[in-house]
Design a protein around this motif. Structure first.
Motif, mmCIF file in Angstrom:
data_model
loop_
_atom_site.group_PDB
_atom_site.id
_atom_site.type_symbol
_atom_site.label_atom_id
_atom_site.label_comp_id
_atom_site.label_asym_id
_atom_site.label_seq_id
_atom_site.Cartn_x
_atom_site.Cartn_y
_atom_site.Cartn_z
ATOM 1 N N LEU A 18 0.850 -1.175 0.000
ATOM 2 C CA LEU A 18 0.000 0.000 0.000
ATOM 3 C C LEU A 18 0.892 1.233 0.000
ATOM 4 O O LEU A 18 2.026 1.186 0.487
ATOM 5 N N ARG A 19 0.356 2.318 -0.523
ATOM 6 C CA ARG A 19 1.074 3.592 -0.484
ATOM 7 C C ARG A 19 0.178 4.638 0.149
ATOM 8 O O ARG A 19 -0.913 4.912 -0.358
ATOM 9 N N LEU A 20 0.647 5.195 1.246
ATOM 10 C CA LEU A 20 -0.085 6.261 1.929
ATOM 11 C C LEU A 20 0.450 7.619 1.481
ATOM 12 O O LEU A 20 1.650 7.765 1.224
ATOM 13 N N SER A 21 -0.458 8.578 1.394
ATOM 14 C CA SER A 21 -0.087 9.951 1.068
ATOM 15 C C SER A 21 -0.643 10.883 2.128
ATOM 16 O O SER A 21 -1.696 10.612 2.705
ATOM 17 N N CYS A 22 0.050 11.978 2.355
ATOM 18 C CA CYS A 22 -0.413 12.986 3.305
ATOM 19 C C CYS A 22 -0.020 14.352 2.765
ATOM 20 O O CYS A 22 1.170 14.645 2.629
ATOM 21 N N ALA A 23 -1.029 15.150 2.454
ATOM 22 C CA ALA A 23 -0.798 16.478 1.891
ATOM 23 C C ALA A 23 -1.118 17.553 2.914
ATOM 24 O O ALA A 23 -2.214 17.551 3.500
ATOM 25 N N ALA A 24 -0.192 18.467 3.096
ATOM 26 C CA ALA A 24 -0.394 19.600 3.998
ATOM 27 C C ALA A 24 -0.861 20.801 3.194
ATOM 28 O O ALA A 24 -0.365 21.051 2.086
ATOM 29 N N SER A 25 -1.819 21.533 3.744
ATOM 30 C CA SER A 25 -2.327 22.721 3.055
ATOM 31 C C SER A 25 -2.694 23.779 4.086
ATOM 32 O O SER A 25 -2.807 23.498 5.273
ATOM 33 N N GLY A 26 -2.885 24.988 3.569
ATOM 34 C CA GLY A 26 -3.258 26.078 4.458
ATOM 35 C C GLY A 26 -2.147 27.097 4.569
ATOM 36 O O GLY A 26 -1.388 27.339 3.639
ATOM 37 N N ASN A 27 -2.045 27.675 5.749
ATOM 38 C CA ASN A 27 -1.103 28.755 6.003
ATOM 39 C C ASN A 27 0.274 28.170 6.338
ATOM 40 O O ASN A 27 0.610 27.945 7.488
ATOM 41 N N ILE A 28 1.072 27.924 5.285
ATOM 42 C CA ILE A 28 2.362 27.259 5.448
ATOM 43 C C ILE A 28 3.479 28.137 4.928
ATOM 44 O O ILE A 28 3.476 28.525 3.765
ATOM 45 N N PHE A 29 4.445 28.430 5.796
ATOM 46 C CA PHE A 29 5.646 29.155 5.382
ATOM 47 C C PHE A 29 6.811 28.188 5.195
ATOM 48 O O PHE A 29 7.567 28.283 4.240
ATOM 49 N N SER A 30 6.921 27.234 6.120
ATOM 50 C CA SER A 30 8.039 26.298 6.064
ATOM 51 C C SER A 30 7.637 24.996 6.759
ATOM 52 O O SER A 30 6.919 25.020 7.751
ATOM 53 N N ILE A 31 8.105 23.879 6.208
ATOM 54 C CA ILE A 31 7.848 22.577 6.817
ATOM 55 C C ILE A 31 9.170 21.928 7.217
ATOM 56 O O ILE A 31 10.089 21.849 6.413
#
Length: 123
Positions: A18-31
């Motif tokens: 299986l391949r899991l994905s996780c996308a971050a969104s919103g008010n992002i300056f740096s991860i």
């Protein structure tokens, strides 16, 4: 606000992938760091894999050689490729990311979590 949205969980037979994905969104300056934890019924949440902003990786001993974590910084997305799955991998998988929402001096990195996605390994 920041959101982490996971996808890719499901039911798979032992030995499958299986391949899991996780996308971050919103008010992002740096991860900073991104990664995955999991929690099986009746057990504590445990770290599975993590990757730094520079691309270094770390894995739990139980998944080394079977799982692979990667990230696409342009898409603010982290992936977990899971191969040779075992029944003991059955759990809810949660992604996390350490995110800074702005460039101001007072902004700090904070931990964010996804809602979790169920992975079930069973014949």
């Amino acid at each position: 606000q920041v959101q982490l949205v996971e996808s890719g969980g499901g039911l798979v037979q032992p030995g499958g992938s299986l391949r899991l994905s996780c996308a971050a969104s919103g008010n992002i300056f740096s991860i900073g760091a991104m990664g995955w934890y999991r929690q099986a019924p009746g057990k504590q949440r445990e770290s599975v894999a993590r990757t730094s902003s520079g691309g270094s990786t770390d894995y739990a001993d139980s998944v080394k050689g079977r799982f692979s974590i990667s990230r696409d910084n342009a898409k603010n997305t982290v992936y977990l490729q899971m191969n040779s799955l075992k029944p003991e991998d059955t759990a809810v998988y949660y992604c996390f990311a350490v995110i800074k929402s702005g460039s101001a001096w007072y902004e700090r990195y904070e931990d964010y979590w996804g809602q979790g996605t169920q992975v079930t390994v069973s014949s």
